[in-house]
Design a protein around this motif. Structure first.
Motif, PDB file in Angstrom:
ATOM      1  N   PRO A  39       0.930  -1.151   0.533  1.00 23.44           N
ATOM      2  CA  PRO A  39      -0.403   0.235   0.064  1.00 23.44           C
ATOM      3  C   PRO A  39       1.119   1.467   0.059  1.00 23.44           C
ATOM      4  O   PRO A  39       1.711   1.306   0.253  1.00 23.44           O
ATOM      5  CB  PRO A  39      -0.461   0.079   1.204  1.00 23.44           C
ATOM      6  CG  PRO A  39      -0.176  -1.025   2.127  1.00 23.44           C
ATOM      7  CD  PRO A  39       0.225  -1.815   1.552  1.00 23.44           C
ATOM      8  N   ASN A  40      -0.033   2.011  -0.565  1.00 23.79           N
ATOM      9  CA  ASN A  40       1.114   3.772  -0.409  1.00 23.79           C
ATOM     10  C   ASN A  40       1.189   3.992   0.849  1.00 23.79           C
ATOM     11  O   ASN A  40       0.568   3.991   1.870  1.00 23.79           O
ATOM     12  CB  ASN A  40       0.413   4.732  -1.032  1.00 23.79           C
ATOM     13  CG  ASN A  40      -0.219   4.651  -2.567  1.00 23.79           C
ATOM     14  OD1 ASN A  40       1.114   3.950  -3.415  1.00 23.79           O
ATOM     15  ND2 ASN A  40      -1.040   5.141  -3.807  1.00 23.79           N
ATOM     16  N   ILE A  41       2.323   4.886   1.393  1.00 22.85           N
ATOM     17  CA  ILE A  41       2.861   5.170   2.662  1.00 22.85           C
ATOM     18  C   ILE A  41       2.265   6.548   2.613  1.00 22.85           C
ATOM     19  O   ILE A  41       3.022   6.629   1.454  1.00 22.85           O
ATOM     20  CB  ILE A  41       4.405   5.144   2.441  1.00 22.85           C
ATOM     21  CG1 ILE A  41       4.572   3.186   2.560  1.00 22.85           C
ATOM     22  CG2 ILE A  41       4.888   5.473   3.652  1.00 22.85           C
ATOM     23  CD1 ILE A  41       6.407   3.164   2.312  1.00 22.85           C
ATOM     24  N   ASP A  96      -0.980   2.871  10.408  1.00 24.47           N
ATOM     25  CA  ASP A  96      -1.066   3.281   8.896  1.00 24.47           C
ATOM     26  C   ASP A  96      -0.086   3.664   8.235  1.00 24.47           C
ATOM     27  O   ASP A  96      -0.693   4.526   7.175  1.00 24.47           O
ATOM     28  CB  ASP A  96      -2.931   3.150   8.380  1.00 24.47           C
ATOM     29  CG  ASP A  96      -3.692   2.226   9.127  1.00 24.47           C
ATOM     30  OD1 ASP A  96      -2.921   1.008   9.359  1.00 24.47           O
ATOM     31  OD2 ASP A  96      -5.087   2.333   9.366  1.00 24.47           O
ATOM     32  N   PHE A  97       0.678   5.193   9.238  1.00 21.92           N
ATOM     33  CA  PHE A  97       1.345   5.982   8.281  1.00 21.92           C
ATOM     34  C   PHE A  97       2.634   6.163   9.302  1.00 21.92           C
ATOM     35  O   PHE A  97       2.871   5.357   9.917  1.00 21.92           O
ATOM     36  CB  PHE A  97       0.194   7.894   9.510  1.00 21.92           C
ATOM     37  CG  PHE A  97      -1.030   7.479   8.804  1.00 21.92           C
ATOM     38  CD1 PHE A  97      -1.571   7.857   7.124  1.00 21.92           C
ATOM     39  CD2 PHE A  97      -1.988   6.246   9.539  1.00 21.92           C
ATOM     40  CE1 PHE A  97      -2.905   7.510   6.996  1.00 21.92           C
ATOM     41  CE2 PHE A  97      -3.791   6.957   9.618  1.00 21.92           C
ATOM     42  CZ  PHE A  97      -3.389   7.044   8.500  1.00 21.92           C
ATOM     43  N   ILE A  98       3.232   7.047   8.397  1.00 18.40           N
ATOM     44  CA  ILE A  98       4.296   7.985   8.765  1.00 18.40           C
ATOM     45  C   ILE A  98       4.191   8.885   8.886  1.00 18.40           C
ATOM     46  O   ILE A  98       3.228   9.936   9.314  1.00 18.40           O
ATOM     47  CB  ILE A  98       5.690   7.140   8.247  1.00 18.40           C
ATOM     48  CG1 ILE A  98       5.936   6.368   7.406  1.00 18.40           C
ATOM     49  CG2 ILE A  98       6.709   8.347   8.395  1.00 18.40           C
ATOM     50  CD1 ILE A  98       6.956   6.737   5.944  1.00 18.40           C
ATOM     51  N   VAL A  99       4.171   8.976  11.098  1.00 17.44           N
ATOM     52  CA  VAL A  99       3.836  10.248  11.681  1.00 17.44           C
ATOM     53  C   VAL A  99       5.378  10.913  11.707  1.00 17.44           C
ATOM     54  O   VAL A  99       6.396  10.281  12.339  1.00 17.44           O
ATOM     55  CB  VAL A  99       3.266   9.467  13.315  1.00 17.44           C
ATOM     56  CG1 VAL A  99       3.145  11.053  13.810  1.00 17.44           C
ATOM     57  CG2 VAL A  99       1.600   8.249  12.610  1.00 17.44           C
ATOM     58  N   TYR A 104      10.751   3.786   3.429  1.00 19.03           N
ATOM     59  CA  TYR A 104       9.982   3.155   4.479  1.00 19.03           C
ATOM     60  C   TYR A 104       8.950   2.200   4.050  1.00 19.03           C
ATOM     61  O   TYR A 104       8.449   1.165   4.931  1.00 19.03           O
ATOM     62  CB  TYR A 104       8.637   4.108   5.407  1.00 19.03           C
ATOM     63  CG  TYR A 104       9.409   5.276   6.308  1.00 19.03           C
ATOM     64  CD1 TYR A 104       9.966   4.550   7.925  1.00 19.03           C
ATOM     65  CD2 TYR A 104       9.858   6.171   5.916  1.00 19.03           C
ATOM     66  CE1 TYR A 104      10.879   5.890   8.008  1.00 19.03           C
ATOM     67  CE2 TYR A 104      10.584   7.636   6.364  1.00 19.03           C
ATOM     68  CZ  TYR A 104      10.593   6.637   8.086  1.00 19.03           C
ATOM     69  OH  TYR A 104      11.511   7.627   8.709  1.00 19.03           O
ATOM     70  N   ARG A 105       9.786   1.389   2.813  1.00 14.31           N
ATOM     71  CA  ARG A 105       9.260   1.040   2.526  1.00 14.31           C
ATOM     72  C   ARG A 105       9.747  -0.803   2.694  1.00 14.31           C
ATOM     73  O   ARG A 105      10.614  -0.580   2.584  1.00 14.31           O
ATOM     74  CB  ARG A 105       9.003   0.261   0.569  1.00 14.31           C
ATOM     75  CG  ARG A 105       8.057   1.679   0.327  1.00 14.31           C
ATOM     76  CD  ARG A 105       7.828   1.656  -1.122  1.00 14.31           C
ATOM     77  NE  ARG A 105       7.155   2.662  -1.539  1.00 14.31           N
ATOM     78  CZ  ARG A 105       5.277   2.461  -1.462  1.00 14.31           C
ATOM     79  NH1 ARG A 105       5.152   1.440  -0.942  1.00 14.31           N
ATOM     80  NH2 ARG A 105       4.848   3.591  -1.900  1.00 14.31           N
ATOM     81  N   TRP A 113      17.824  -5.571   0.962  1.00 14.00           N
ATOM     82  CA  TRP A 113      19.032  -6.382   0.340  1.00 14.00           C
ATOM     83  C   TRP A 113      19.502  -4.696  -0.797  1.00 14.00           C
ATOM     84  O   TRP A 113      20.827  -5.278  -0.478  1.00 14.00           O
ATOM     85  CB  TRP A 113      17.881  -7.018  -1.141  1.00 14.00           C
ATOM     86  CG  TRP A 113      17.528  -7.795  -0.680  1.00 14.00           C
ATOM     87  CD1 TRP A 113      17.634  -8.400   1.156  1.00 14.00           C
ATOM     88  CD2 TRP A 113      17.081  -9.204  -1.091  1.00 14.00           C
ATOM     89  NE1 TRP A 113      16.945  -9.944   0.908  1.00 14.00           N
ATOM     90  CE2 TRP A 113      17.145 -10.743  -0.463  1.00 14.00           C
ATOM     91  CE3 TRP A 113      17.213  -9.729  -2.131  1.00 14.00           C
ATOM     92  CZ2 TRP A 113      16.460 -11.920  -0.776  1.00 14.00           C
ATOM     93  CZ3 TRP A 113      16.712 -10.745  -2.682  1.00 14.00           C
ATOM     94  CH2 TRP A 113      16.714 -12.454  -2.166  1.00 14.00           C
ATOM     95  N   LEU A 114      19.258  -3.835  -0.356  1.00  9.15           N
ATOM     96  CA  LEU A 114      19.853  -3.178  -1.335  1.00  9.15           C
ATOM     97  C   LEU A 114      20.988  -2.454  -0.160  1.00  9.15           C
ATOM     98  O   LEU A 114      21.154  -1.601  -0.728  1.00  9.15           O
ATOM     99  CB  LEU A 114      18.952  -1.505  -1.610  1.00  9.15           C
ATOM    100  CG  LEU A 114      17.740  -1.768  -2.773  1.00  9.15           C
ATOM    101  CD1 LEU A 114      17.038  -0.916  -3.131  1.00  9.15           C
ATOM    102  CD2 LEU A 114      18.622  -2.770  -3.519  1.00  9.15           C
ATOM    103  N   ILE A 115      20.395  -2.264   0.780  1.00 12.35           N
ATOM    104  CA  ILE A 115      21.606  -2.136   2.042  1.00 12.35           C
ATOM    105  C   ILE A 115      23.467  -2.694   1.743  1.00 12.35           C
ATOM    106  O   ILE A 115      24.206  -1.889   1.336  1.00 12.35           O
ATOM    107  CB  ILE A 115      21.233  -2.173   3.353  1.00 12.35           C
ATOM    108  CG1 ILE A 115      20.351  -1.506   3.665  1.00 12.35           C
ATOM    109  CG2 ILE A 115      22.711  -1.384   4.371  1.00 12.35           C
ATOM    110  CD1 ILE A 115      18.876  -1.856   5.168  1.00 12.35           C
ATOM    111  N   GLY A 116      23.309  -3.399   1.399  1.00 14.61           N
ATOM    112  CA  GLY A 116      24.401  -4.710   0.653  1.00 14.61           C
ATOM    113  C   GLY A 116      25.335  -3.981  -0.260  1.00 14.61           C
ATOM    114  O   GLY A 116      26.253  -4.463  -0.841  1.00 14.61           O
ATOM    115  N   ILE A 117      23.746  -3.716  -1.292  1.00 19.97           N
ATOM    116  CA  ILE A 117      24.250  -3.773  -2.611  1.00 19.97           C
ATOM    117  C   ILE A 117      24.547  -2.025  -3.312  1.00 19.97           C
ATOM    118  O   ILE A 117      26.103  -1.904  -4.032  1.00 19.97           O
ATOM    119  CB  ILE A 117      23.025  -3.876  -4.101  1.00 19.97           C
ATOM    120  CG1 ILE A 117      22.610  -5.040  -3.314  1.00 19.97           C
ATOM    121  CG2 ILE A 117      23.397  -2.973  -5.219  1.00 19.97           C
ATOM    122  CD1 ILE A 117      21.159  -5.264  -4.509  1.00 19.97           C
ATOM    123  N   ILE A 118      24.375  -1.141  -2.198  1.00 16.52           N
ATOM    124  CA  ILE A 118      24.759   0.045  -2.480  1.00 16.52           C
ATOM    125  C   ILE A 118      26.156   0.308  -1.711  1.00 16.52           C
ATOM    126  O   ILE A 118      26.893   0.020  -0.684  1.00 16.52           O
ATOM    127  CB  ILE A 118      23.740   1.323  -1.572  1.00 16.52           C
ATOM    128  CG1 ILE A 118      22.148   1.248  -2.038  1.00 16.52           C
ATOM    129  CG2 ILE A 118      24.132   2.423  -1.478  1.00 16.52           C
ATOM    130  CD1 ILE A 118      21.567   1.766  -1.696  1.00 16.52           C
TER     131      ILE A 118
END
Length: 143
Positions: free
Chosen positions: A79-81, A98-101, A115-116, A138-143
């Motif tokens: 869902p959209n954040i 349901d939200f980022i506050v 936050y995805r 997974w992207l943390i190790g790639i970047i």
């Protein structure tokens, strides 16, 4: 004596070749509707589906990869954040899960994609469009 040495070398070479397992060895798994080339140690696990074709692949003793093919299968969309302020949450009596506050309106300029839980990529497999979903960490190790 030369024959004994020659026999020793042939025996040692045979033991090395037969005894060493190739960690890059693969096999093809046939699931009927599709085939996959996977590492040799992976095992096919049968699953029972109600309205779709489901199955799994045991990667090791704890991890499995699942698939689900059918009209009612999961769309693999997140869902959209939405980002809201604490005041907005309190005024509208909203559930914070349901939200980022954020504290105030000045903090609203954050990247919600951070936050995805998952990332999506698209590829073509056997001339069909395939959606590939993988955890965002997974992207943390790639970047």
């Amino acid at each position: 004596m030369k024959q004994v040495i020659k026999l020793f070398y042939i025996s040692a070479l045979t033991i090395l070749v037969v005894g060493c397992k190739d960690p890059y060895r693969t096999k093809t798994m046939d699931f009927g509707l599709f085939t996959l080339e996977v590492p040799h140690k992976w095992q096919q696990v049968k699953q029972n589906g109600i309205d779709s074709y489901v199955g799994a692949i045991a990667v090791d003793n704890t991890d499995k990869l699942y698939f689900d093919l059918g009209m009612y299968s999961n769309t693999l969309t997140e869902p959209n954040i939405e980002v809201i302020t604490r005041q907005m949450m309190e005024e509208n009596n909203l559930d914070s899960s349901d939200f980022i506050v954020v504290k105030d309106i000045m903090s609203m300029n954050i990247d919600a994609d951070l936050y995805r839980k998952q990332n999506v990529s698209w590829d073509t497999i056997d001339n069909r469009r395939a959606k590939i979903v993988f955890p965002s960490f997974w992207l943390i190790g790639i970047i």
